[in-house]
Design an enzyme around this catalytic site. Structure first.
Site, PDB file in Angstrom:
ATOM      1  N   ASN A   1      -7.014  -2.962   5.715  1.00  0.00           N
ATOM      2  CA  ASN A   1      -6.937  -3.596   4.397  1.00  0.00           C
ATOM      3  C   ASN A   1      -7.989  -4.688   4.210  1.00  0.00           C
ATOM      4  OD1 ASN A   1      -4.758  -1.925   4.208  1.00  0.00           O
ATOM      5  ND2 ASN A   1      -3.202  -3.521   4.296  1.00  0.00           N
TER       6      ASN A   1
ATOM      7  N   TRP B   1       0.976 -10.136  -5.823  1.00  0.00           N
ATOM      8  CA  TRP B   1       1.778  -9.606  -4.707  1.00  0.00           C
ATOM      9  C   TRP B   1       2.014  -8.101  -4.786  1.00  0.00           C
ATOM     10  CZ3 TRP B   1       6.764  -7.645  -5.745  1.00  0.00           C
ATOM     11  CH2 TRP B   1       7.453  -8.131  -6.871  1.00  0.00           C
TER      12      TRP B   1
ATOM     13  N   TYR C   1      12.091 -16.293   2.485  1.00  0.00           N
ATOM     14  CA  TYR C   1      11.669 -15.200   3.377  1.00  0.00           C
ATOM     15  C   TYR C   1      12.385 -15.329   4.723  1.00  0.00           C
ATOM     16  CZ  TYR C   1       7.885 -14.267   0.021  1.00  0.00           C
ATOM     17  OH  TYR C   1       7.162 -13.973  -1.116  1.00  0.00           O
TER      18      TYR C   1
ATOM     19  N   LEU D   1       0.014  -2.905  -2.705  1.00  0.00           N
ATOM     20  CA  LEU D   1       0.177  -1.483  -2.348  1.00  0.00           C
ATOM     21  C   LEU D   1       1.550  -0.961  -2.784  1.00  0.00           C
ATOM     22  CD1 LEU D   1      -1.425  -1.355   1.233  1.00  0.00           C
ATOM     23  CD2 LEU D   1      -2.438  -0.720  -0.967  1.00  0.00           C
ATOM     24  N   ALA D   2       2.221  -1.710  -3.667  1.00  0.00           N
ATOM     25  CA  ALA D   2       3.570  -1.316  -4.105  1.00  0.00           C
ATOM     26  C   ALA D   2       4.429  -0.956  -2.885  1.00  0.00           C
ATOM     27  CB  ALA D   2       3.510  -0.174  -5.116  1.00  0.00           C
TER      28      ALA D   2
HETATM   29  P1  NDP Z   1       2.093  -4.477  -0.099  1.00  0.00           P
HETATM   30  O1  NDP Z   1       2.554  -3.861  -1.358  1.00  0.00           O
HETATM   31  O2  NDP Z   1       0.650  -4.394   0.217  1.00  0.00           O
HETATM   32  O3  NDP Z   1       2.969  -3.876   1.081  1.00  0.00           O
HETATM   33  C1  NDP Z   1       2.675  -4.199   2.413  1.00  0.00           C
HETATM   34  C2  NDP Z   1       3.366  -3.190   3.323  1.00  0.00           C
HETATM   35  O4  NDP Z   1       2.831  -1.890   3.112  1.00  0.00           O
HETATM   36  C3  NDP Z   1       3.129  -3.501   4.787  1.00  0.00           C
HETATM   37  O5  NDP Z   1       4.004  -4.472   5.285  1.00  0.00           O
HETATM   38  C4  NDP Z   1       3.323  -2.129   5.398  1.00  0.00           C
HETATM   39  O6  NDP Z   1       4.705  -1.818   5.375  1.00  0.00           O
HETATM   40  C5  NDP Z   1       2.621  -1.238   4.368  1.00  0.00           C
HETATM   41  N1  NDP Z   1       1.159  -1.159   4.569  1.00  0.00           N
HETATM   42  C6  NDP Z   1       0.237  -2.143   4.431  1.00  0.00           C
HETATM   43  N2  NDP Z   1      -1.001  -1.680   4.664  1.00  0.00           N
HETATM   44  C7  NDP Z   1      -0.891  -0.379   4.931  1.00  0.00           C
HETATM   45  C8  NDP Z   1      -1.834   0.620   5.249  1.00  0.00           C
HETATM   46  N3  NDP Z   1      -3.127   0.351   5.304  1.00  0.00           N
HETATM   47  N4  NDP Z   1      -1.376   1.882   5.484  1.00  0.00           N
HETATM   48  C9  NDP Z   1      -0.055   2.151   5.422  1.00  0.00           C
HETATM   49  N5  NDP Z   1       0.893   1.244   5.131  1.00  0.00           N
HETATM   50  C10 NDP Z   1       0.484  -0.024   4.887  1.00  0.00           C
HETATM   51  O7  NDP Z   1       2.422  -6.051  -0.091  1.00  0.00           O
HETATM   52  P2  NDP Z   1       3.813  -6.835   0.101  1.00  0.00           P
HETATM   53  O8  NDP Z   1       4.894  -6.201  -0.685  1.00  0.00           O
HETATM   54  O9  NDP Z   1       4.031  -7.066   1.548  1.00  0.00           O
HETATM   55  O10 NDP Z   1       3.435  -8.201  -0.596  1.00  0.00           O
HETATM   56  C11 NDP Z   1       2.398  -9.000  -0.035  1.00  0.00           C
HETATM   57  C12 NDP Z   1       2.824 -10.456  -0.054  1.00  0.00           C
HETATM   58  O11 NDP Z   1       3.049 -10.880  -1.393  1.00  0.00           O
HETATM   59  C13 NDP Z   1       4.148 -10.778   0.661  1.00  0.00           C
HETATM   60  O12 NDP Z   1       4.007 -10.887   2.039  1.00  0.00           O
HETATM   61  C14 NDP Z   1       4.512 -12.083   0.016  1.00  0.00           C
HETATM   62  O13 NDP Z   1       3.762 -13.131   0.590  1.00  0.00           O
HETATM   63  C15 NDP Z   1       4.068 -11.867  -1.424  1.00  0.00           C
HETATM   64  N6  NDP Z   1       5.199 -11.422  -2.267  1.00  0.00           N
HETATM   65  C16 NDP Z   1       5.606 -12.273  -3.254  1.00  0.00           C
HETATM   66  C17 NDP Z   1       6.662 -11.953  -4.073  1.00  0.00           C
HETATM   67  C18 NDP Z   1       7.073 -12.906  -5.127  1.00  0.00           C
HETATM   68  O14 NDP Z   1       8.121 -12.717  -5.757  1.00  0.00           O
HETATM   69  N7  NDP Z   1       6.321 -13.956  -5.379  1.00  0.00           N
HETATM   70  C19 NDP Z   1       7.410 -10.692  -3.928  1.00  0.00           C
HETATM   71  C20 NDP Z   1       6.871  -9.830  -2.868  1.00  0.00           C
HETATM   72  C21 NDP Z   1       5.798 -10.202  -2.097  1.00  0.00           C
HETATM   73  P3  NDP Z   1       5.466  -0.899   6.463  1.00  0.00           P
HETATM   74  O15 NDP Z   1       5.983  -1.785   7.505  1.00  0.00           O
HETATM   75  O16 NDP Z   1       6.567  -0.298   5.651  1.00  0.00           O
HETATM   76  O17 NDP Z   1       4.473   0.090   6.994  1.00  0.00           O
END
Ligand code: NDP
Length: 324
Positions: free
Chosen positions: A296, A209, A54, A212-213
């Protein structure tokens, strides 16, 4: 906050946890990262997810500084890192799951996070060029040294996890405790199909993970406005293409109508839907703004609204249930 066992292990993790992918050390300021961790910790979140890959190690550096500044007792939180992608793109031994990289990556993560041990350590992807035996032994060496407490996998096939369990049994070693798969209303196969035997027979935990896609399931992309979001980050064109998919956007729009009828936000409804699956140990939240995290973190309130009828309506909209 609700706490759940990480599979059959004795460790309990908060049902909602916080991750740092794309945000810490990259999209957001260190001040916002600090605010997010504070809000999460105060709400009872005890698990913080990270990885060497990361922001090329910067995410761990930022999180380490925050943990140190807050002086939270080490016993009060569960911290992870992951090995596979490396932090720098120099040389063949700085990536993958060889004994050399697993050991060196763990030492690197400990120093960046400024802790003596990691609670959870994940193999971030399978390394099909390294024998699984080598990785299982390397993880067990770290367990013996007290540098990690549990090890697991992320996005491995069920057959590969089974093989790791078999190898561990053969040599009286400790096998993987948990997997970290993607899980959300659009992506369900591993959790609801492929891993079922692993949950039932081996008590595998699941730290899921992208609930919220990547924001799609908050409903905010139905107007295709991407300003000030992760979809505009350099190098994220592939994610933008995946999220702004006509079929998925249409489903998000219909889900939004359902959420409106229930008088809850779509983000909360989507997160609660993930939490309802009993195989989910923790849903890892991502947030780039404190308002997003505040919202959230109240997703557990929506669980009682997920009656059989509402679940059926969701199913009729998304039509993503794996055929078993
Ligand atoms: P989400 O699918 O929940 O996406 C989070 C993003 O969505 C935020 O950063 C923000 O992005 C937007 N968002 C979140 N809440 C809201 C809301 N209430 N209203 C509007 N927009 C919102 O999760 P992540 O993809 O971030 O994944 C979560 C965690 O999982 C990561 O941080 C990581 O630790 C882990 N992960 C692990 C992976 C693996 O391969 N093992 C791969 C991916 C993630 P924006 O800035 O665009 O608004």
């Amino acid at each position: 906050m609700e706490y759940r066992h990480l599979g059959k292990s004795g460790l309990q993790v908060s049902a909602l946890s916080l991750g740092s992918w794309l945000t810490f050390g990259h999209q957001i300021s260190d001040k916002t990262a600090d605010d997010l961790m504070g809000i999460a910790y105060d709400a009872g979140v005890n698990f913080f997810d990270n990885a060497e890959g990361y922001a090329a190690g910067k995410s761990e550096i930022v999180m380490g500084k925050i943990l140190k500044a807050h002086k939270w007792e080490r016993e009060s939180f569960v911290l992870s890192s992951k090995v596979f992608f490396g932090t720098v793109d120099k040389g063949p031994n700085r990536v993958g799951l060889s004994r050399k990289h697993v050991i060196e990556a763990c030492n690197g993560a400990l120093s960046r996070l400024q802790v003596d041990y990691l609670d959870l350590y994940f193999c971030h992807r399978p390394d099909r060029n390294t024998p699984i035996e080598e990785t299982v032994w390397a993880m067990n060496m770290l367990l013996q040294q007290g540098k990690i407490l549990y090890w697991g996998t992320s996005e491995w096939d069920a057959a590969e996890i089974m093989e790791a369990i078999r190898v561990a049994k053969q040599y009286n070693l400790i096998g993987p405790t948990m997997e970290q798969p993607q899980y959300n209303l659009m992506e369900r196969n591993k959790l609801e199909n492929e891993y079922l035997l692993l949950f039932k027979e081996y008590g595998l935990g699941a730290t899921v993970w992208s609930p919220l896609a990547s924001g799609l399931l908050s409903g905010k992309y139905t107007a295709k406005k991407t300003k000030d979001t992760r979809l505009e980050l350099k190098g994220m064109e592939w994610l933008k293409d995946a999220v702004l998919n006509e079929e998925k956007l249409k489903k998000a729009e219909q889900l939004q109508t359902l959420a409106d009828a229930l008088d809850v936000s779509l983000a909360k409804l989507s997160l609660a839907w993930c939490l309802k699956n009993p195989h989910v140990s923790t849903v890892i939240l991502g947030a780039s703004k404190t308002e997003q995290l505040d919202e959230n973190l109240t997703a557990l309130e929506v669980l009682p609204l997920l009656t059989d009828e509402v679940m059926d309506r969701i199913e009729a909209i998304v039509q993503t249930k794996p055929k078993i």
